[in-house]
Write a protein that holds these residues in place. Structure first.
Motif, PDB file in Angstrom:
ATOM      1  N   PHE A  36     -37.610  26.157 -44.358  1.00 20.84           N
ATOM      2  CA  PHE A  36     -37.441  25.657 -42.996  1.00 20.84           C
ATOM      3  C   PHE A  36     -38.425  24.524 -42.706  1.00 20.84           C
ATOM      4  N   GLU A  37     -39.633  24.692 -43.199  1.00 20.40           N
ATOM      5  CA  GLU A  37     -40.679  23.705 -42.889  1.00 20.40           C
ATOM      6  C   GLU A  37     -40.492  22.391 -43.644  1.00 20.40           C
ATOM      7  N   ASP A  93     -44.598  47.254 -41.231  1.00 22.42           N
ATOM      8  CA  ASP A  93     -45.576  46.283 -40.774  1.00 22.42           C
ATOM      9  C   ASP A  93     -44.878  44.958 -40.468  1.00 22.42           C
ATOM     10  N   GLU A  94     -45.042  44.455 -39.241  1.00 22.09           N
ATOM     11  CA  GLU A  94     -44.336  43.226 -38.843  1.00 22.09           C
ATOM     12  C   GLU A  94     -44.796  42.019 -39.648  1.00 22.09           C
ATOM     13  N   LEU A  95     -46.076  41.938 -39.877  1.00 22.74           N
ATOM     14  CA  LEU A  95     -46.582  40.800 -40.657  1.00 22.74           C
ATOM     15  C   LEU A  95     -46.040  40.884 -42.087  1.00 22.74           C
ATOM     16  N   TYR A 121     -43.167  42.131 -42.851  1.00 19.37           N
ATOM     17  CA  TYR A 121     -41.766  41.696 -42.743  1.00 19.37           C
ATOM     18  C   TYR A 121     -41.685  40.161 -42.765  1.00 19.37           C
ATOM     19  N   LEU A 122     -42.580  39.524 -42.011  1.00 18.28           N
ATOM     20  CA  LEU A 122     -42.609  38.053 -41.993  1.00 18.28           C
ATOM     21  C   LEU A 122     -42.917  37.511 -43.386  1.00 18.28           C
ATOM     22  N   LEU A 123     -43.873  38.138 -44.067  1.00 20.53           N
ATOM     23  CA  LEU A 123     -44.226  37.691 -45.420  1.00 20.53           C
ATOM     24  C   LEU A 123     -43.026  37.768 -46.355  1.00 20.53           C
ATOM     25  N   HIS A 148     -40.209  36.962 -45.722  1.00 19.15           N
ATOM     26  CA  HIS A 148     -39.346  35.796 -45.504  1.00 19.15           C
ATOM     27  C   HIS A 148     -40.069  34.483 -45.798  1.00 19.15           C
ATOM     28  N   LEU A 149     -41.130  34.580 -46.586  1.00 18.42           N
ATOM     29  CA  LEU A 149     -41.948  33.396 -46.846  1.00 18.42           C
ATOM     30  C   LEU A 149     -41.133  32.221 -47.402  1.00 18.42           C
ATOM     31  N   ALA A 208     -38.007  31.517 -47.016  1.00 21.43           N
ATOM     32  CA  ALA A 208     -37.161  30.931 -45.957  1.00 21.43           C
ATOM     33  C   ALA A 208     -38.014  30.084 -45.010  1.00 21.43           C
ATOM     34  N   ILE A 209     -39.231  30.549 -44.740  1.00 20.61           N
ATOM     35  CA  ILE A 209     -40.125  29.786 -43.857  1.00 20.61           C
ATOM     36  C   ILE A 209     -40.509  28.468 -44.534  1.00 20.61           C
ATOM     37  N   GLU A 210     -40.807  28.551 -45.829  1.00 18.79           N
ATOM     38  CA  GLU A 210     -41.149  27.327 -46.567  1.00 18.79           C
ATOM     39  C   GLU A 210     -39.989  26.344 -46.561  1.00 18.79           C
ATOM     40  N   ARG A 252     -39.614  19.109 -41.736  1.00 18.28           N
ATOM     41  CA  ARG A 252     -40.132  19.118 -40.359  1.00 18.28           C
ATOM     42  C   ARG A 252     -41.525  18.513 -40.374  1.00 18.28           C
ATOM     43  N   PRO A 253     -41.962  18.004 -39.248  1.00 21.53           N
ATOM     44  CA  PRO A 253     -43.298  17.393 -39.213  1.00 21.53           C
ATOM     45  C   PRO A 253     -44.392  18.417 -39.535  1.00 21.53           C
TER      46      PRO A 253
END
Lengths: 192, 457
Positions: free
Chosen positions: A187-188, A172-174, A176-178, A180-181, A183-185, A191-192
């Motif tokens: 990254f953010e 499931d792609e979503l 897969y994204l989850l 990497h949560l 890493a996303i946090e 950032r604005p």
């Protein structure tokens, strides 16, 4: 959504540049779910001016019933990003589209829903079209990335390896994204 | 010293969160635009997974595709249900929504730039293929399907393979009355509707630099009609002026010597205004030209649909409708251009002309300038903002078999209604055609050079 080998007769629409407006016209995009679009698939092409079905349109022919493979021309799915085009094809029963080339957004949408976009080399596509038009069954094997039709050597195609893994393993792609949560946090941060 | 990078490289590199071997990159999205038609199933997917919207602050919603533009326009009950659903979803998830009739409402690709929500170096997505519009601001902007809309709502990220970079250089000096729309149509005519497949186009050349921001939006908007994921124009002084920015966003352009994966050169020296004659935007000819001999089955089929024969002069095509609007050509400069020809003139008898501003802000500005009077006095209809006759799912439809000169982006079979025959053109050509009652050459009415057009459209 697992994608197994598909064996079926084909519906053949070899015209180039079949756009998503033709696959599913905008007047059928008024729903809030993904269901029931099959009856409007290719609506403008399937019907004559008076609204009655055109018996010569490939999808309306008796031997099209039950077909799970569509053989289409180059640049299939160009135009609008509407995923409804994929939903409509699948709702009608199509599981794979074989064409020389696909438009980018359509290809991405199709892979996400388990509709297999099979891009064949032009010479292979012509050979396949001839067999398909003669009502020979075609086998599309995602695992081996080959298309088979009686009397011809296997024809190779390639699907993005990640999408292929998702389809074969039911990944499931979503999901897969989850995965990497964090890493996303990170990254953010900042950032604005 | 690092290798010279393209503008695409720079934006891409700045947004990759994770790139695992054998997997597409996790790409962060700076702005997510949503509308009523392609979002309800994505919100339903979030519900199914009990997930929320990760960054409502980076999400902007509008109602545009299905909203009526006629004064007492009635909505299809199913469309009404989509609007109600969008409203509920935005309210529940705290997303900024501009409802139909609100002062901030309009076509998604018109309101986002006018609210200064798109800035150089950003990533922008929307469940709409004309998201490519925002590349005008040196932002990487592309259309996505509803599954991906759900991904962005949930994670503010997308799984993406890096597209190829493609340089399209316009060479030469276009002739009079040639706009960004004509440049785009000429380019698609040359590189074909799949010439940009798999790529992000960066538009370059002196005549691109000379374009104002709104004209750059028109050019980038049409990138998808060449099959490209997105279009880009480097940030420069024109970009900076749009933001009242003192600098020139120097970083957001391709480095000298940067290598593109593909290159195309489009000679536009002396180019005439362009009009399409078929069912692909690349089936295009000069307005003073003729319908060409079909070279393959696709073109023959297009001529049959259009009811046209090879050799017919485009200017001999009698029209019943003119549509001036859409995310391609419904900004204030587009309306000024159309008004510049319609001022003091009358629409030909029997021709229905719809002028549909791209947003409420465009509408207010046009009315402040008296453009609505110009259109009204000429016999055109001045409508509420929306996608209107570009998508024909809102009550604005071209009847079967009739011709419409349209400033929208697609001349596909049935796009403007079942059996409708669309001739794509610029606002100048559309206005000229409205006056003539047939396809007309805007140069007949007023010789306007590209840099003399209002705000260099």
């Amino acid at each position: 959504m697992r994608c197994e080998a598909i064996v079926s007769r084909c519906v053949c629409m070899p015209a180039a540049n079949i756009d998503t407006d033709q696959i599913i016209p905008a007047r059928f995009l008024r729903g809030v779910d993904c269901h029931g679009l099959g009856e409007h698939l290719f609506d403008g092409l399937r019907r004559r001016r008076d609204g009655t079905p055109d018996p010569y349109f490939p999808l309306n022919r008796a031997d099209a019933r039950g077909a799970r493979i569509l053989v289409a021309g180059r640049n299939f799915g160009c135009g609008s990003s509407r995923e409804h085009a994929v939903w409509a094809l699948m709702d009608w029963g199509i599981r794979a589209v074989i064409a020389p080339t696909f438009a980018d957004i359509f290809r991405a949408n199709a892979l996400k829903k388990g509709l297999l976009p099979v891009a064949l080399a032009e010479a292979d596509w012509i050979r396949l079209l001839q067999s398909a038009e003669a009502s020979q069954p075609v086998r599309v094997d995602l695992n081996a990335e080959t298309v088979h039709v009686a009397g011809h050597p296997a024809m190779a195609f390639a699907v993005d390896p990640f999408a292929r893994r998702c389809l074969l393993e039911g990944m499931d792609e979503l999901g897969y994204l989850l995965g990497h949560l964090s890493a996303i946090e990170a990254f953010e941060q900042g950032r604005p | 010293m690092s290798n010279p990078r393209t503008l695409l490289d720079k934006i891409w590199d700045a947004h990759v969160v994770v790139a695992e071997a054998g997997c597409p990159a996790v790409l962060h999205i700076d702005l997510h635009l949503i509308h009523e038609v392609t979002s309800p199933q994505a919100f339903a997917e979030l519900d199914r997974r009990a997930m929320g919207v990760r960054r409502p602050d980076l999400t902007l919603a509008t109602m545009d595709h299905s909203t009526p533009t006629a004064p007492q326009g009635r909505m299809h009950p199913d469309s009404m249900r989509q609007l109600v659903r969008l409203e509920a979803n935005c309210e529940r998830h705290g997303i900024e929504l501009h409802r139909s009739g609100d002062p901030g409402n309009g076509i998604v690709h018109v309101i986002a730039p006018e609210r200064r929500r798109v800035r150089p170096g950003m990533t922008v997505v929307c469940g709409d293929s004309h998201t490519s519009t925002h590349g005008a601001f040196a932002a990487l902007a592309f259309g996505i399907g509803t599954s991906e809309v759900a991904h962005v709502l949930a994670m503010q990220c997308l799984l993406q393979h890096k597209p190829q970079s493609m340089e399209v250089v316009f060479q030469g000096r276009p002739g009079p009355a040639v706009t960004a729309k004509d440049l785009a149509l000429a380019m698609i005519g040359q590189i074909t509707p799949q010439g940009g497949t798999g790529a992000v186009i960066e538009y370059r050349g002196e005549c691109v630099e000379a374009l104002g921001m709104e004209a750059r939006m028109t050019l980038c908007n049409m990138s998808i009609e060449a099959g490209a994921r997105a279009g880009l124009v480097a940030a420069d002084k024109v970009t900076a002026a749009w933001f009242h920015h003192s600098g020139d966003f120097r970083h957001w352009r391709s480095d000298p010597g940067a290598r593109f994966d593909r290159i195309a050169q489009v000679n536009v020296d002396g180019l005439a205004p362009q009009v399409t004659w078929g069912n692909q935007p690349g089936m295009v000819a000069a307005v003073d030209g003729r319908v060409p001999q079909p070279t393959d089955a696709t073109e023959a089929r297009a001529l049959a649909y259009m009811g046209l024969r090879a050799g017919v002069a485009l200017r001999d095509i009698a029209i019943g409708h003119v549509f001036i609007g859409s995310c391609t050509n419904a900004r204030i400069t587009d309306l000024r251009a159309a008004a510049s020809l319609l001022r003091g003139r009358r629409v030909a008898p029997g021709v229905r002309v719809l002028v549909v501003p791209g947003s409420q802000a465009v509408k207010r500005q046009a009315e402040a300038e008296g453009l609505d009077r110009v259109f009204f006095d000429a016999g055109a209809q001045w409508r509420q903002p929306g996608c209107s006759m570009c998508i024909a799912m809102n009550g604005d439809v071209v009847p079967p078999g009739e011709f419409c000169v349209s400033t929208s982006n697609r001349n596909f079979e049935g796009r403007q209604g079942p059996g409708a025959r669309t001739l794509l053109a610029s606002p100048l050509t559309a206005a000229a055609s409205a006056i003539a009652g047939r396809v007309a050459d805007p140069r007949q009415f007023a010789p306007v050079m590209i840099e003399e057009l209002p705000h260099a459209m």
